[in-house]
Write a protein that holds these residues in place. Structure first.
Motif, mmCIF file in Angstrom:
data_model
loop_
_atom_site.group_PDB
_atom_site.id
_atom_site.type_symbol
_atom_site.label_atom_id
_atom_site.label_comp_id
_atom_site.label_asym_id
_atom_site.label_seq_id
_atom_site.Cartn_x
_atom_site.Cartn_y
_atom_site.Cartn_z
ATOM 1 N N HIS A 181 -3.465 -3.855 -2.382
ATOM 2 C CA HIS A 181 -2.015 -3.743 -2.205
ATOM 3 C C HIS A 181 -1.279 -3.270 -3.458
ATOM 4 O O HIS A 181 -1.794 -3.337 -4.568
ATOM 5 C CB HIS A 181 -1.447 -5.088 -1.770
ATOM 6 C CG HIS A 181 -1.944 -5.545 -0.441
ATOM 7 N ND1 HIS A 181 -2.959 -6.485 -0.307
ATOM 8 C CD2 HIS A 181 -1.587 -5.191 0.812
ATOM 9 C CE1 HIS A 181 -3.189 -6.695 0.968
ATOM 10 N NE2 HIS A 181 -2.385 -5.917 1.677
ATOM 11 N N TYR A 228 -2.102 -12.986 -1.746
ATOM 12 C CA TYR A 228 -1.087 -12.022 -1.307
ATOM 13 C C TYR A 228 -0.315 -12.535 -0.096
ATOM 14 O O TYR A 228 0.788 -12.063 0.190
ATOM 15 C CB TYR A 228 -1.752 -10.674 -0.986
ATOM 16 C CG TYR A 228 -0.779 -9.571 -0.651
ATOM 17 C CD1 TYR A 228 -0.069 -8.905 -1.652
ATOM 18 C CD2 TYR A 228 -0.567 -9.193 0.674
ATOM 19 C CE1 TYR A 228 0.831 -7.893 -1.338
ATOM 20 C CE2 TYR A 228 0.329 -8.179 0.993
ATOM 21 C CZ TYR A 228 1.025 -7.527 -0.013
ATOM 22 O OH TYR A 228 1.923 -6.535 0.293
ATOM 23 N N PHE A 239 0.979 -4.242 3.771
ATOM 24 C CA PHE A 239 1.784 -3.655 2.699
ATOM 25 C C PHE A 239 3.270 -3.935 2.910
ATOM 26 O O PHE A 239 4.035 -4.053 1.953
ATOM 27 C CB PHE A 239 1.552 -2.141 2.609
ATOM 28 C CG PHE A 239 0.324 -1.750 1.838
ATOM 29 C CD1 PHE A 239 0.408 -1.266 0.547
ATOM 30 C CD2 PHE A 239 -0.935 -1.860 2.408
ATOM 31 C CE1 PHE A 239 -0.721 -0.897 -0.166
ATOM 32 C CE2 PHE A 239 -2.078 -1.507 1.712
ATOM 33 C CZ PHE A 239 -1.974 -1.026 0.416
#
Length: 369
Positions: free
Chosen positions: A196, A284, A315
């Protein structure tokens, strides 16, 4: 005499070595490891239902070979030894499909799998034709390049044909405006150990999207930077190199702090950043609590009644909060986890702006199947 002693010592060491590993293999047989935390995948187990037919057609042999590799004693040590030897001693360009340049780890892809790309684009085209085409509002699409794009551009590594990928999307989604964000990104905008991008490095992408969608004047772009450490991305374990972990830099301001996030799966309302998720298997997931089928971000301080729908992959979790400043509400849809045909039960698509924001990594995968 010395030669005899030497032979005995060598034989003894060899037998001890074999005995030790035989015992360790037996221990692994009775107490196998279920999951590799470093690789984030389940490990093969000893084959069940061993039959003569399975031996003849080699399915049992193949399963046993996979099991013996996954459950080999001290597997992580030997993985690390091999990776370091390949990259640092032999000076090879990659190990098990992963390359390292200036500390950035990326997966090497020589070609896109056209069948997968066509299917993924077909799913997006289906959403456009059935839900968006005749509902008014402005419609946009953007593609996020993987890190391999920059390894090819800056270091000469092989790379898939990104130009063809973009052209295929433009043709399939001709009713949507394509926003080119490739020029707003470089390798250092991504995490070193993960796929990412880093939220604090994508301001130029936010500006490009906001300008194209007519929201630039509603996004001030002034934030406070905050950090979380350590973040061990997906390549941290896969590379077996034990690199230095990344630091997650996340952005806050009064507007983002006041935003709420409604999760249609749980019916619960939370915040943009989920600190508990940072402590989980994938740090994340800190952004918008990770993988979710359908979310809605509400901005009580919005200076407009405009609403935005983003069809996205992971994303989108880190960039959407920065776009949320410019809208009353932003819906985030991940069609990998929700059937498009039922979305109109939850979202009124009439006269809403829409953005398709997908990474090449996801478009070239089985995620939509």
């Amino acid at each position: 005499m010395q030669k005899k002693v030497k032979s005995i010592v060598v034989t003894g060491v060899f037998v001890t070595f074999l005995t030790f590993f035989a015992v360790m293999c037996a221990v692994r047989y009775f107490n196998p490891t279920a999951v590799s935390e470093s690789e984030r995948r389940p490990l093969a187990q000893f084959p069940e239902n061993i039959t003569w037919e399975g031996i003849v057609d080699k399915t049992v042999i193949d399963d046993f070979e996979e099991y013996s590799v996954d459950q080999f004693p001290f597997r992580e040590f030997f993985r690390s030894l091999k990776a370091n030897f390949q990259l640092k001693v032999l000076c090879l360009n990659e190990n098990n499909g992963l390359a390292v340049k200036d500390g950035y780890i990326a997966k090497i892809e020589q070609d896109f799998t056209q069948e997968l790309v066509d299917y993924s684009i077909g799913r997006l085209q289906y959403v456009y034709e059935t839900l968006l085409k005749d509902n008014g509002g402005d419609k946009f699409v953007a593609v996020i390049p993987d890190k391999n794009y920059f390894l090819a551009k800056d270091y000469g590594y092989p790379s898939p044909d990104y130009d063809k990928l973009v052209e295929d999307i433009k043709v399939a989604l001709g009713g949507m405006e394509y926003i080119d964000i490739f020029g707003e990104l470089e390798l250092t905008d991504y995490y070193r150990t993960d796929t990412h991008w880093s939220q604090d490095r994508i301001g130029a992408v936010v500006d490009k999207l906001a300008e194209a969608m007519g929201a630039a004047d509603r996004i001030n772009g002034e934030y406070t930077e905050n950090t979380l450490y350590p973040f061990k991305g997906v390549y941290y374990g896969q590379s077996a190199l034990l690199p230095k972990p990344d630091t997650i830099v996340y952005l806050t301001n009064e507007i983002l702090d006041s935003c709420t996030v409604f999760d249609y799966e749980t019916g619960q309302t939370g915040k943009i950043y989920d600190f508990e998720k940072f402590e989980g298997n994938d740090g994340y997931d800190f952004f918008l609590s990770g993988t979710k089928a359908l979310l809605r971000i509400d901005n009580p301080n919005a200076t407009t009644d405009k609403e935005l729908i983003i069809f996205r992959d992971s994303f989108g979790s880190s960039i959407t909060p920065l776009l949320a400043e410019g809208y009353k509400s932003v819906y985030l849809v991940d069609i990998r986890y929700v059937v498009p045909d039922i979305l109109d039960r939850f979202i009124d698509f009439e006269n809403k702006d829409v953005l398709f924001l997908y990474s090449a990594l996801i478009l070239n995968s089985k995620s939509f199947k």
